[in-house]
Design an enzyme around this catalytic site. Sequence first.
Site, PDB file in Angstrom:
ATOM      1  N   VAL A 165       0.844  -1.205   0.000  1.00  0.00           N
ATOM      2  CA  VAL A 165       0.000   0.000   0.000  1.00  0.00           C
ATOM      3  C   VAL A 165       0.882   1.259   0.000  1.00  0.00           C
ATOM      4  O   VAL A 165       0.497   2.285  -0.569  1.00  0.00           O
ATOM      5  CB  VAL A 165      -0.986  -0.024   1.195  1.00  0.00           C
ATOM      6  CG1 VAL A 165      -1.852   1.225   1.197  1.00  0.00           C
ATOM      7  CG2 VAL A 165      -1.869  -1.275   1.130  1.00  0.00           C
ATOM      8  N   GLU A 209       6.209   4.633   6.555  1.00  0.00           N
ATOM      9  CA  GLU A 209       6.634   3.765   7.656  1.00  0.00           C
ATOM     10  C   GLU A 209       6.116   2.369   7.326  1.00  0.00           C
ATOM     11  O   GLU A 209       4.939   2.073   7.537  1.00  0.00           O
ATOM     12  CB  GLU A 209       6.032   4.267   8.985  1.00  0.00           C
ATOM     13  CG  GLU A 209       6.525   5.641   9.401  1.00  0.00           C
ATOM     14  CD  GLU A 209       7.929   5.609   9.988  1.00  0.00           C
ATOM     15  OE1 GLU A 209       8.397   4.518  10.403  1.00  0.00           O
ATOM     16  OE2 GLU A 209       8.576   6.672  10.026  1.00  0.00           O
ATOM     17  N   CYS A 238       5.486  -4.394  13.653  1.00  0.00           N
ATOM     18  CA  CYS A 238       6.338  -4.191  12.469  1.00  0.00           C
ATOM     19  C   CYS A 238       7.813  -4.380  12.770  1.00  0.00           C
ATOM     20  O   CYS A 238       8.584  -4.731  11.882  1.00  0.00           O
ATOM     21  CB  CYS A 238       6.101  -2.802  11.899  1.00  0.00           C
ATOM     22  SG  CYS A 238       6.415  -1.503  13.097  1.00  0.00           S
TER      23      CYS A 238
HETATM   24  P1  NAD Z   1      -2.070  -1.794   5.111  1.00  0.00           P
HETATM   25  O1  NAD Z   1      -0.986  -1.252   4.257  1.00  0.00           O
HETATM   26  O2  NAD Z   1      -2.936  -2.859   4.570  1.00  0.00           O
HETATM   27  O3  NAD Z   1      -3.067  -0.608   5.568  1.00  0.00           O
HETATM   28  C1  NAD Z   1      -2.593   0.581   6.140  1.00  0.00           C
HETATM   29  C2  NAD Z   1      -3.597   1.698   5.860  1.00  0.00           C
HETATM   30  O4  NAD Z   1      -3.729   1.851   4.454  1.00  0.00           O
HETATM   31  C3  NAD Z   1      -4.991   1.441   6.410  1.00  0.00           C
HETATM   32  O5  NAD Z   1      -5.487   2.635   6.969  1.00  0.00           O
HETATM   33  C4  NAD Z   1      -5.788   1.029   5.190  1.00  0.00           C
HETATM   34  O6  NAD Z   1      -7.133   1.442   5.251  1.00  0.00           O
HETATM   35  C5  NAD Z   1      -5.099   1.762   4.066  1.00  0.00           C
HETATM   36  N1  NAD Z   1      -5.161   1.021   2.804  1.00  0.00           N
HETATM   37  C6  NAD Z   1      -5.218  -0.333   2.647  1.00  0.00           C
HETATM   38  N2  NAD Z   1      -5.269  -0.648   1.339  1.00  0.00           N
HETATM   39  C7  NAD Z   1      -5.226   0.529   0.663  1.00  0.00           C
HETATM   40  C8  NAD Z   1      -5.267   0.873  -0.727  1.00  0.00           C
HETATM   41  N3  NAD Z   1      -5.352  -0.070  -1.665  1.00  0.00           N
HETATM   42  N4  NAD Z   1      -5.237   2.177  -1.047  1.00  0.00           N
HETATM   43  C9  NAD Z   1      -5.145   3.133  -0.111  1.00  0.00           C
HETATM   44  N5  NAD Z   1      -5.126   2.862   1.210  1.00  0.00           N
HETATM   45  C10 NAD Z   1      -5.166   1.583   1.598  1.00  0.00           C
HETATM   46  O7  NAD Z   1      -1.358  -2.246   6.458  1.00  0.00           O
HETATM   47  P2  NAD Z   1      -2.013  -2.954   7.721  1.00  0.00           P
HETATM   48  O8  NAD Z   1      -2.419  -4.328   7.346  1.00  0.00           O
HETATM   49  O9  NAD Z   1      -3.015  -2.058   8.347  1.00  0.00           O
HETATM   50  O10 NAD Z   1      -0.750  -2.991   8.708  1.00  0.00           O
HETATM   51  C11 NAD Z   1       0.227  -3.981   8.641  1.00  0.00           C
HETATM   52  C12 NAD Z   1       1.449  -3.480   7.900  1.00  0.00           C
HETATM   53  O11 NAD Z   1       1.879  -2.241   8.414  1.00  0.00           O
HETATM   54  C13 NAD Z   1       2.618  -4.423   8.085  1.00  0.00           C
HETATM   55  O12 NAD Z   1       3.323  -4.528   6.880  1.00  0.00           O
HETATM   56  C14 NAD Z   1       3.471  -3.715   9.124  1.00  0.00           C
HETATM   57  O13 NAD Z   1       4.825  -4.062   9.110  1.00  0.00           O
HETATM   58  C15 NAD Z   1       3.248  -2.293   8.761  1.00  0.00           C
HETATM   59  N6  NAD Z   1       3.499  -1.427   9.902  1.00  0.00           N
HETATM   60  C16 NAD Z   1       4.576  -0.608   9.864  1.00  0.00           C
HETATM   61  C17 NAD Z   1       4.860   0.186  10.952  1.00  0.00           C
HETATM   62  C18 NAD Z   1       6.034   1.111  10.974  1.00  0.00           C
HETATM   63  O14 NAD Z   1       6.065   1.957  11.844  1.00  0.00           O
HETATM   64  N7  NAD Z   1       6.978   0.994  10.079  1.00  0.00           N
HETATM   65  C19 NAD Z   1       4.024   0.155  12.069  1.00  0.00           C
HETATM   66  C20 NAD Z   1       2.936  -0.692  12.056  1.00  0.00           C
HETATM   67  C21 NAD Z   1       2.670  -1.482  10.958  1.00  0.00           C
END
Ligand code: NAD
Length: 539
Positions: free
Chosen positions: A263, A281, A315
């Site tokens: 994403v 992030e 993460c």
């Molecule tokens: P995700 O990327 O699926 O979703 C994150 C956000 O993006 C959500 O608010 C979601 O609604 C939105 N989103 C999802 N699909 C989208 C699209 N096609 N277009 C636009 N927006 C979209 O991630 P997740 O499943 O919520 O979280 C898990 C991931 O996040 C893992 O990869 C984890 O490592 C990462 N993460 C990183 C950190 C960091 O600080 N680096 C912290 C927590 C989680």
Amino acid sequence: MERPRSLPEHSQLIKGIAGIRTQGQAALLTGPGSPQLRSSACLDCAELPVPQRAPLKASVQSDQTAGGNIGMDSVGDTLQRLRETFSAGRTRPAEFRATQLKGLGRFLRDNKQLLQEALARDLRKPDFESEVSEFSMAQHEIHLALRNLRAWMKDEKVPRSLGTQLDRAFIRKEPFGLVLIIVPWNYPLNLSLVPLVGALAAGNCVVLKPSEISKNMEQVLAEVLPRYLDQSCFAMVLGGPEETGQLLEHRFDYIFFTGSPRVGRIVMTAAAKHLTPVTLELGGKNPCYVDDNCDPETVANRVAFFRYFNTGQTCVAPDYVLCSPEMQERLLPALQSTIARFFGEDPQSSPNLGRIINDKHFQRLQGLLGCGRVAIGGQSDQSDRYIAPTVLVDVQETEPVMQEEIFGPILPIVNVRSLDEAIDFINRREKPLALYAFSKSSEVVKQVLARTSSGGFCGNDGFMHVSLASLPFGGVGASGMGGYHGKFSFDTFSHHRACLLRSQGMEKVYSIRYPPYTPRNLRMLLVAMETRSCSCTLL
Ligand code: NAD
């Protein structure tokens, strides 16, 4: 602590907001003071059987003209309203910023139980873990920003050249304007509030898009948070991929995204259309090297704690262990007894172990249990979204558990014969968000640090480095770009404007730079352009 509610109850609780999303439109929730009217979604929210819910009814409002849902036109209107606030300079004074930060602090204090219950319902997060990783970190960031706000906002003087000795040269930390913060589900409070602290402290207007997957937290944030912030500078948009995609079509001045690399690419592509700067992030696989020169019990305690914290849905969790077959032999019994000590003989009944966020992730993780050979754990229960703290051995690099971020309570051990082989293994993959090395020899730890790259690094422990606001938190390469926490957050959400103020005097001296060019003037000009760190006036 009140027990988390069952899943059918749970889904009843969120039906109001789910209803909003199925329309394929982003629901925009604003607080009191908005001219918008309360929607039917609000009535559903009011039924939540949580003590603090009832008085909150009036805070959920949406656009009556859209039949209870706010369409993208209304999102456009709200973004316009936030832009006008910013243009009017309302968010610039330190007092205004401090008021917002204090509001965030009150939000956390006043609604602690409600928030804790939301975390328990979404993730069965133990209160201990919520306290450590959600509340205390957010509260600490608020205190830090409040204590340092004026110092951070100050113009930063910089060294001058001989030719600018009479001028004022400084960096002004300017807010970007309208900032979008997109949040994942695993630390849904921390990852909403910590970036929000930085964005508001830096004087921006903010749109917050929480995760639709941590539904209970989404609902509490949407209903309650706007009441604590000035409505002219803050708004929330709810929704999943489709709605977020629509939201991203709008122009923002900065986008702060936390989530998956997949994403992240979508967000960056959308941002590129408007040349909007981004912080990404992201996640990935964090290696954990365990040297032969280690105390297996200590390593087992530390690795298991950080791997199974938040049920592995972190993460920065150590994603896999790299060690020799001999170390594996010593580590396995230590891990076995650590897991039993942490979670008892039946971890499913332990109050110290959370649950997998949803069925999709549960099924994904259940699939990963089939990789390699289960050495510890391996049990699962779909009806409870329970995956036992698990250790896998005999894992092949080509298996799914080594191809994707695990994001669950599963720890594969991969054998390497030497430190060099471990470093080579790490460097053949994408740069991780975090990297861990365990050894009693500081030389070994230093070698891993020196010969690899990652967002962050911790020697002889798990993600303790993330607890320090004095360190930037962020990835590199595929694990992201940009960093935040503490002053780094303030700087991330500030444009660093290069400023030089000079007078109209000294024209005679400065005229050496003008045509007609001469070799003598060039020599003098090159000397005058050299930067000096002393602030003495030489001209
Ligand atoms: P995700 O990327 O699926 O979703 C994150 C956000 O993006 C959500 O608010 C979601 O609604 C939105 N989103 C999802 N699909 C989208 C699209 N096609 N277009 C636009 N927006 C979209 O991630 P997740 O499943 O919520 O979280 C898990 C991931 O996040 C893992 O990869 C984890 O490592 C990462 N993460 C990183 C950190 C960091 O600080 N680096 C912290 C927590 C989680």
